[in-house]
Design a protein around this motif. Sequence first.
Motif, PDB file in Angstrom:
ATOM      1  N   LEU A 238       0.831  -1.212   0.000  1.00 14.97           N
ATOM      2  CA  LEU A 238       0.000   0.000   0.000  1.00 14.97           C
ATOM      3  C   LEU A 238       0.863   1.258   0.000  1.00 14.97           C
ATOM      4  O   LEU A 238       0.533   2.257  -0.648  1.00 14.97           O
ATOM      5  CB  LEU A 238      -0.909   0.011   1.236  1.00 14.97           C
ATOM      6  CG  LEU A 238      -2.090  -0.953   1.229  1.00 14.97           C
ATOM      7  CD1 LEU A 238      -2.728  -1.024   2.608  1.00 14.97           C
ATOM      8  CD2 LEU A 238      -3.121  -0.539   0.186  1.00 14.97           C
ATOM      9  N   LEU A 239       1.987   1.200   0.704  1.00 14.21           N
ATOM     10  CA  LEU A 239       2.857   2.364   0.845  1.00 14.21           C
ATOM     11  C   LEU A 239       3.533   2.738  -0.468  1.00 14.21           C
ATOM     12  O   LEU A 239       3.611   3.915  -0.828  1.00 14.21           O
ATOM     13  CB  LEU A 239       3.918   2.090   1.913  1.00 14.21           C
ATOM     14  CG  LEU A 239       4.781   3.273   2.366  1.00 14.21           C
ATOM     15  CD1 LEU A 239       3.924   4.309   3.074  1.00 14.21           C
ATOM     16  CD2 LEU A 239       5.902   2.792   3.272  1.00 14.21           C
ATOM     17  N   VAL A 240       4.036   1.744  -1.200  1.00 16.52           N
ATOM     18  CA  VAL A 240       4.818   2.030  -2.413  1.00 16.52           C
ATOM     19  C   VAL A 240       3.975   1.996  -3.685  1.00 16.52           C
ATOM     20  O   VAL A 240       4.439   2.407  -4.748  1.00 16.52           O
ATOM     21  CB  VAL A 240       6.010   1.053  -2.554  1.00 16.52           C
ATOM     22  CG1 VAL A 240       6.937   1.184  -1.371  1.00 16.52           C
ATOM     23  CG2 VAL A 240       5.539  -0.385  -2.697  1.00 16.52           C
ATOM     24  N   GLY A 241       2.741   1.497  -3.591  1.00 13.49           N
ATOM     25  CA  GLY A 241       1.880   1.477  -4.770  1.00 13.49           C
ATOM     26  C   GLY A 241       1.815   0.111  -5.417  1.00 13.49           C
ATOM     27  O   GLY A 241       2.720  -0.709  -5.272  1.00 13.49           O
ATOM     28  N   PHE A 242       0.750  -0.101  -6.172  1.00 12.39           N
ATOM     29  CA  PHE A 242       0.471  -1.421  -6.734  1.00 12.39           C
ATOM     30  C   PHE A 242       1.110  -1.592  -8.111  1.00 12.39           C
ATOM     31  O   PHE A 242       0.414  -1.855  -9.090  1.00 12.39           O
ATOM     32  CB  PHE A 242      -1.041  -1.625  -6.829  1.00 12.39           C
ATOM     33  CG  PHE A 242      -1.693  -1.972  -5.525  1.00 12.39           C
ATOM     34  CD1 PHE A 242      -2.192  -3.241  -5.303  1.00 12.39           C
ATOM     35  CD2 PHE A 242      -1.812  -1.030  -4.517  1.00 12.39           C
ATOM     36  CE1 PHE A 242      -2.796  -3.566  -4.103  1.00 12.39           C
ATOM     37  CE2 PHE A 242      -2.414  -1.341  -3.319  1.00 12.39           C
ATOM     38  CZ  PHE A 242      -2.905  -2.620  -3.102  1.00 12.39           C
ATOM     39  N   SER A 243       2.422  -1.484  -8.193  1.00 12.42           N
ATOM     40  CA  SER A 243       3.063  -1.781  -9.478  1.00 12.42           C
ATOM     41  C   SER A 243       3.003  -3.295  -9.685  1.00 12.42           C
ATOM     42  O   SER A 243       3.001  -4.051  -8.710  1.00 12.42           O
ATOM     43  CB  SER A 243       4.503  -1.288  -9.497  1.00 12.42           C
ATOM     44  OG  SER A 243       5.334  -2.144  -8.743  1.00 12.42           O
ATOM     45  N   PRO A 244       2.964  -3.760 -10.944  1.00 10.02           N
ATOM     46  CA  PRO A 244       2.814  -5.196 -11.199  1.00 10.02           C
ATOM     47  C   PRO A 244       3.884  -6.056 -10.538  1.00 10.02           C
ATOM     48  O   PRO A 244       3.582  -7.121 -10.004  1.00 10.02           O
ATOM     49  CB  PRO A 244       2.912  -5.289 -12.731  1.00 10.02           C
ATOM     50  CG  PRO A 244       2.498  -3.957 -13.218  1.00 10.02           C
ATOM     51  CD  PRO A 244       2.963  -2.983 -12.190  1.00 10.02           C
ATOM     52  N   SER A 245       5.148  -5.604 -10.565  1.00  6.89           N
ATOM     53  CA  SER A 245       6.231  -6.428 -10.017  1.00  6.89           C
ATOM     54  C   SER A 245       6.128  -6.569  -8.501  1.00  6.89           C
ATOM     55  O   SER A 245       6.367  -7.643  -7.943  1.00  6.89           O
ATOM     56  CB  SER A 245       7.593  -5.848 -10.405  1.00  6.89           C
ATOM     57  OG  SER A 245       7.727  -4.521  -9.928  1.00  6.89           O
ATOM     58  N   ILE A 246       5.746  -5.474  -7.801  1.00  6.41           N
ATOM     59  CA  ILE A 246       5.599  -5.526  -6.343  1.00  6.41           C
ATOM     60  C   ILE A 246       4.400  -6.393  -5.971  1.00  6.41           C
ATOM     61  O   ILE A 246       4.479  -7.242  -5.075  1.00  6.41           O
ATOM     62  CB  ILE A 246       5.420  -4.119  -5.738  1.00  6.41           C
ATOM     63  CG1 ILE A 246       6.587  -3.214  -6.112  1.00  6.41           C
ATOM     64  CG2 ILE A 246       5.296  -4.192  -4.226  1.00  6.41           C
ATOM     65  CD1 ILE A 246       6.408  -1.767  -5.715  1.00  6.41           C
ATOM     66  N   LEU A 247       3.287  -6.178  -6.661  1.00  4.89           N
ATOM     67  CA  LEU A 247       2.083  -6.963  -6.392  1.00  4.89           C
ATOM     68  C   LEU A 247       2.352  -8.444  -6.612  1.00  4.89           C
ATOM     69  O   LEU A 247       1.957  -9.292  -5.791  1.00  4.89           O
ATOM     70  CB  LEU A 247       0.942  -6.480  -7.292  1.00  4.89           C
ATOM     71  CG  LEU A 247      -0.402  -7.200  -7.132  1.00  4.89           C
ATOM     72  CD1 LEU A 247      -0.943  -7.054  -5.715  1.00  4.89           C
ATOM     73  CD2 LEU A 247      -1.413  -6.678  -8.147  1.00  4.89           C
TER      74      LEU A 247
END
Length: 681
Positions: A220-229
């Motif tokens: 949630l803090l860094v955002g829902f980029s595809p690689s992080i998700l």
Amino acid sequence: MLKLRKILLCDFLYIIFIIVILFFSLFRLLFFKSSNYSLKSNLVEGIVTKIVYKENNQVIYLKNKENFIINFKVGNKLKFTLGDRILVKGEFKRASKNTTEYLFNYQKYLERKNIFYIVDAEEIKILNKNKNIYYFIKQALYDDFQNNPYLLTFLMGDKSLIKNNVLRSYQENGISHLFAISGMHITMFANILNIILKKLSLNEEKKFLIISFFLCCYLLLVGFSPSILRGVLFYIFFTLNKIYYFYIKPVNLYIFILGVCLLINPNYIFDVGFWYSFLISLALILYSFKLQSKNFVISLFKVSFLSFIVSIPISLFNFYQINILSIFYNILFVPLISFIIFPCALISSLVKPIRPIFNFFIIILENLSLFLNKISFGKLIFKRLNMIVYIIYLVIIILFLFWKRKLLLKLFFILLMFHFMIPLFSNNTYIKMLDIGQGDSILLHFNKKSILIDTGGVYSYKNNEADGKIFYNIILPAFKSLGIGKLDYLIITHGDADHMGEAIQLIENFRVEKVIFNCGEYNNLEKRLIKVLEKKKIKYYSCIKELNIDKNKLYFLQTKEYNNENDNSNVIYTEIEGYRFLFMGDAGVLKEKDILDTYDISKIDFLKVGHHGSRTSTSELFLKRINPQIALISAGRDNKFNHPHDEVLSLLNKYNVKVFSTKEFGSITIDLNSFKIRKNN
């Protein structure tokens, strides 16, 4: 639980699931969201979610029912923080589309992030200061990392502060994936938390719940980029599978996670990082048994080689280039970043005194990447083809991963070889007037030779050099998409920045055989270019009369030396495939008259109008004598000179000359094999 396990072990359920998700995602994409605002709007209210400082502007990302980008002058006394609710008054405008075929479409990119308008703010009012703990934490981290781009990159997933030339070197070297927060980073976070929690003597389930909670908070803090998700979901579902002994096949978990990601955001399907992340993950899952080795370097080489092969279709479709040496670069950079730089980033985020050590490794990283990027060997350019070709590439790769038949891999490399060799056998003949804004840049391609007349350029007096945006964002990707790996000639019509401002960038970063200057004394910009040419041992000439290109000739219509740069422009006449072309540079009415007095030219098929359609060029006498059929004008949208001028357009209309301008149509391609004129508006 046993029934659940039996259900989860049914392979066909995962196939049905992903097919349903794909159709549902397609359905969602077809019903494209529209904005609640219009170009006539002038007010918007929302929450500040991100602030980036660029030159003299604050770029504010605003969240409402839809998202906005707000441009605001830095000098303003207002101090914003994340989470503030603000009211913005200003001019609404749409982001730019790609005006050259196959280049990056910024408008579509933003729309897929639910951003339909950019607002040039005239006035901003803070309605409420932030009271949300989430934004307090995020603001504190950004404030702490603001002066350290790589802490911001490795811990927050924000690469906006890394220098452009360094970022390009990472991409060209094939190591940019190491700077996206992904499974590697998530696994390391999870392992660190696991080590800490072990000391508390917690059972596996409790440790899993605590770690998953922290990872979701981080997501949630860094955002829902595809690689992080993908990384977070991989940890959660693979750990659940292990703890509860579901025995679900890794590939089925992969399919399930892929479907969940598309459920969250179907626009991921347009994200390059999404394709890289999931395709490489699939390869590593299906080939994990063959990648293991007692020798760490051999194991790393296998992983790097496999990742490189499966990522080729994505690289070719998006960047028209692969770097074979990236296989070996990853063997070097993966340990450096994974075992030294990233752990050091984690520690230095908490212990500030060790940040100089972290910065030392960053200096090594950047300089090593910039050095390796100068090696041109191994960088292969592939002409952009129809999308069906790239789908075939993907199908072959996926079938190979599942069936593991060497025949499929051989077929893949045969297709790749033919793709690479297309420009060698192609006899395409075309003229392409690139839309580079207010300036000139025209590509001639015939007899398998490539000639560029001018480079365009916006001169930056801050650093006494061009900023490179036109070269890197338009000229270079356009060359690559056309399968052009070198220029046989660069012709500089004259020394103005809007005609040769990007020449040094071009010479420094692309293969150019020879350069031709105009008549007259060299100005400062030309002298600087000559220093670069001499350093790189590139031949250059000035004030020539003709140029032989196999069976074709380019005639330089020289008259005399003038006391101004524009009239000293190289004016070029040539015939290609029976069509007559006249390129006027910035030559004015005086030189037009001298050309008519000196040369016998008439019945021109294509006239590149002088000086972007200024009324100081293209006289009625000149048009009467040369009798052009089609006029080409290169001019920027909303340019301050109001080019092309109404008087010139009226005159061209009077003599029934059909006009094609980059201002109206974007880049213009004249295909001389079929005599078709393609516009890119």
